[in-house]
Write an enzyme that holds these catalytic residues in place. Structure first.
Site, PDB file in Angstrom:
ATOM      1  N   PRO A 109       0.803  -1.219   0.000  1.00  0.00           N
ATOM      2  CG  PRO A 109       0.214  -0.792   2.233  1.00  0.00           C
ATOM      3  CD  PRO A 109       0.997  -1.753   1.369  1.00  0.00           C
ATOM      4  CB  THR A 111      -1.034   3.693   4.400  1.00  0.00           C
ATOM      5  OG1 THR A 111      -1.283   2.300   4.146  1.00  0.00           O
ATOM      6  CG2 THR A 111      -2.223   4.508   3.939  1.00  0.00           C
ATOM      7  N   GLY A 192      -6.557  -1.089  -0.268  1.00  0.00           N
ATOM      8  CA  GLY A 192      -7.971  -0.763  -0.184  1.00  0.00           C
ATOM      9  C   GLY A 192      -8.845  -1.974  -0.450  1.00  0.00           C
ATOM     10  N   GLY A 210      -9.321  -7.071   5.305  1.00  0.00           N
ATOM     11  CA  GLY A 210     -10.315  -6.010   5.208  1.00  0.00           C
ATOM     12  C   GLY A 210      -9.873  -4.741   5.911  1.00  0.00           C
ATOM     13  CB  CYS A 243      -5.606  -0.696   8.816  1.00  0.00           C
ATOM     14  SG  CYS A 243      -4.681  -2.230   9.063  1.00  0.00           S
ATOM     15  CD  GLU A 332      -9.850   2.550   7.923  1.00  0.00           C
ATOM     16  OE1 GLU A 332      -8.808   1.984   8.324  1.00  0.00           O
ATOM     17  OE2 GLU A 332     -10.451   2.187   6.876  1.00  0.00           O
TER      18      GLU A 332
END
Length: 515
Positions: A109, A111, A192, A210, A243, A332
């Protein structure tokens, strides 16, 4: 070179490397893993700075912490574990031989780009797999630079050429081709929801996770000063791009005012109702999260929303009433913005936490600050998540950095979260065990397998991956690989299935570009 041709070349090279690497014994694998971890650890700060510069997300010092945890820290955590040597159970008359997945396609990702590259590469190497890394386009440069450092360290330590590869210029067609190719043995998807769904729809085995939306409950028995400090520090860690960061704070009514004071002292800024309204309008102008806030600091976000806070503000806390899907602060945020509500008692607080997870984050994580084991047990039993952090910041708690959970950048959400794994991704998820099972009758003896290892440490230089004679810079090599790989499937039904799935994969992977 077309995307399909490029994907095929990378996967063929990875397949050759995986077949070669599957013959290595534990001594050789350990040497390679340690060399790669040390190379990664040595560059932790440089790549942290590169990631922040390229993505505009996060905090350099915190990304360096994650990079160190996902390099030397991973090796330290699994020290003593062996995913190579056969396991002998004489009592049950069973011998288990680890069988690597083969070629791992790792989607990473924007992030947590470098930490995830480190993490997935080291797990793949620990289990004798080859890995092809497909980074998020917004973090392609730092991810590719990191992957090349790891690849060079692996080959220098004796790994076969091509055991670690990276997509330099990721695109939807190229990633789609990699995902759908039957030379990909397993996809490990972090990103995502669209990316994860596309991985599951590719026709190849996939390990996907998820999204999170972590509720944190503070009950009347909690150490409020400690809870406030832990929550604020966790929410501010790397500007909340993990996350596992707390999303909604639920406080028991009887201690809510004292907790607000403790949060302020810990560096949070508590907004009034008007401030919360303005923040909500900026962050969710069209009913969806404004991705410009992801990984940005609290003062920057406040300024964009027309709010004035000091530059030292770590976290913005926005009050709201009911935990319902229409309340955007209950969703979120991936930024140092924390929604806050209250509950009359512990039972209602647990119900509020359940409501948060119903909105998003099923199966992911939750946190509680409490000294009451009965309340903690009720919370864990009733909130539908698979990891509950107690009296610790959840960013580093559920990810295993500050708890004894497996340290991981990929958090499984299990069946409730529509994921194929429920634990933090670990080495055992990238291997299967072939089992030799003897007749249970006592008259049938089991052979002595002590000291028998069907793998070996390579002697002499590892053969280079065979290249065509007209390949620029290539040297002539034998026409066949030294380690032949399994033949590709020729089942025509697979082509038909992939054609049907193509539209879905393209649609889902489009989110990879947008995020």
């Amino acid at each position: 070179m077309t995307s399909t041709a490029q994907a095929g070349h990378m996967l063929e090279r990875a397949r050759w490397a995986a077949a070669a690497y599957a013959e290595y014994d534990s001594t050789a694998v350990s040497a390679i893993v340690h060399a790669v971890a040390e190379a990664a650890h040595a560059e932790a700060e440089r790549f942290a700075a590169e990631a922040v510069a390229e993505t505009g997300m996060g905090v350099v010092a915190d990304k360096a912490t994650k990079n160190r945890a996902c390099s030397r820290g991973i090796v330290d955590y699994y020290r003593g574990d062996d995913y190579v040597t056969p396991r002998i159970d004489a009592a049950r008359k069973i011998v288990e031989l680890p069988r690597p997945a083969g070629v791992v396609l790792a989607l990473t990702p924007t992030t947590n780009p470098v930490a995830t590259v480190y993490f997935k590469t080291i797990l793949a190497l620990m289990t004798r797999n080859a890995v092809v890394l497909a980074p998020h386009p917004r973090a392609a440069r730092c991810s590719a630079d990191a992957a090349r450092v790891l690849a060079a360290a692996a080959v220098a330590a004796g790994a076969p050429d091509g055991v670690v590869q990276v997509v330099d210029e990721p695109s939807i067609p190229l990633v789609q081709a990699l995902m759908a190719d039957d030379r990909t043995d397993v996809i490990v998807a972090t990103g995502g929801t669209g990316v994860v769904r596309a991985a599951y729809s590719s026709g190849n085995p996939a390990l996907g996770v998820g999204p999170g939306n972590v509720p944190v409950f503070v009950d009347a028995s909690a150490d409020l000063a400690a809870a406030a400090t832990r929550i604020v520090d966790s929410k501010a860690f790397d500007n909340s791009v993990l996350c596992t960061n707390e999303s909604v704070l639920i406080a028991e009514d009887s201690i809510a005012d004292k907790l607000r004071g403790a949060l302020t002292r810990a560096g949070a800024h508590l907004l009034d109702e008007d401030g919360a309204r303005r923040l909500r309008a900026y962050m969710f102008a069209d009913g969806r999260l404004n991705t410009e806030v992801v990984g940005r600091d609290a003062a920057w976000i406040a300024g964009q929303a027309g709010l004035r806070v000091t530059q030292k503000t770590k976290v913005l806390i926005a009050p709201f009433g009911d935990v319902i899907a229409e309340e955007m602060l209950a969703h979120e945020k991936l930024s140092p913005v924390l929604g806050m509500t209250t509950a009359a008692d512990a039972a209602r607080g647990i119900r509020a936490a359940r409501a948060v997870v119903r909105i998003g984050g099923a199966g992911h994580s939750a946190a509680i600050h409490s000294e009451n084991p009965s309340v903690i047990a009720d919370f864990a039993a009733q909130v539908p998540v698979l990891r509950v952090s107690v009296n610790v910041g959840n960013s580093t708690g559920s990810s295993g950095l500050d708890t004894n959970l497996a340290p991981s950048m990929t958090i499984g959400t299990g069946f409730v979260g529509r994921s194929s794994i429920g634990e933090n991704l670990a080495p055992q998820n990238l291997i299967n065990w072939a089992r030799i099972a003897y007749n249970t009758e006592s008259a049938v003896p089991m052979g002595d397998f002590g000291g028998i290892v069907p793998w070996r440490t390579p002697s002499g230089p590892v053969p280079a991956y065979p290249r065509a004679s007209n390949d620029r810079g290539a040297t002539l090599t034998p026409p066949r690989p030294a380690y032949p790989a399994p033949a590709r499937s020729t089942d025509p039904n697979l082509d038909a299935l992939r054609a049907e799935l193509r539209a879905l994969v393209v649609e889902e992977l489009a989110q990879l570009i947008k995020r």
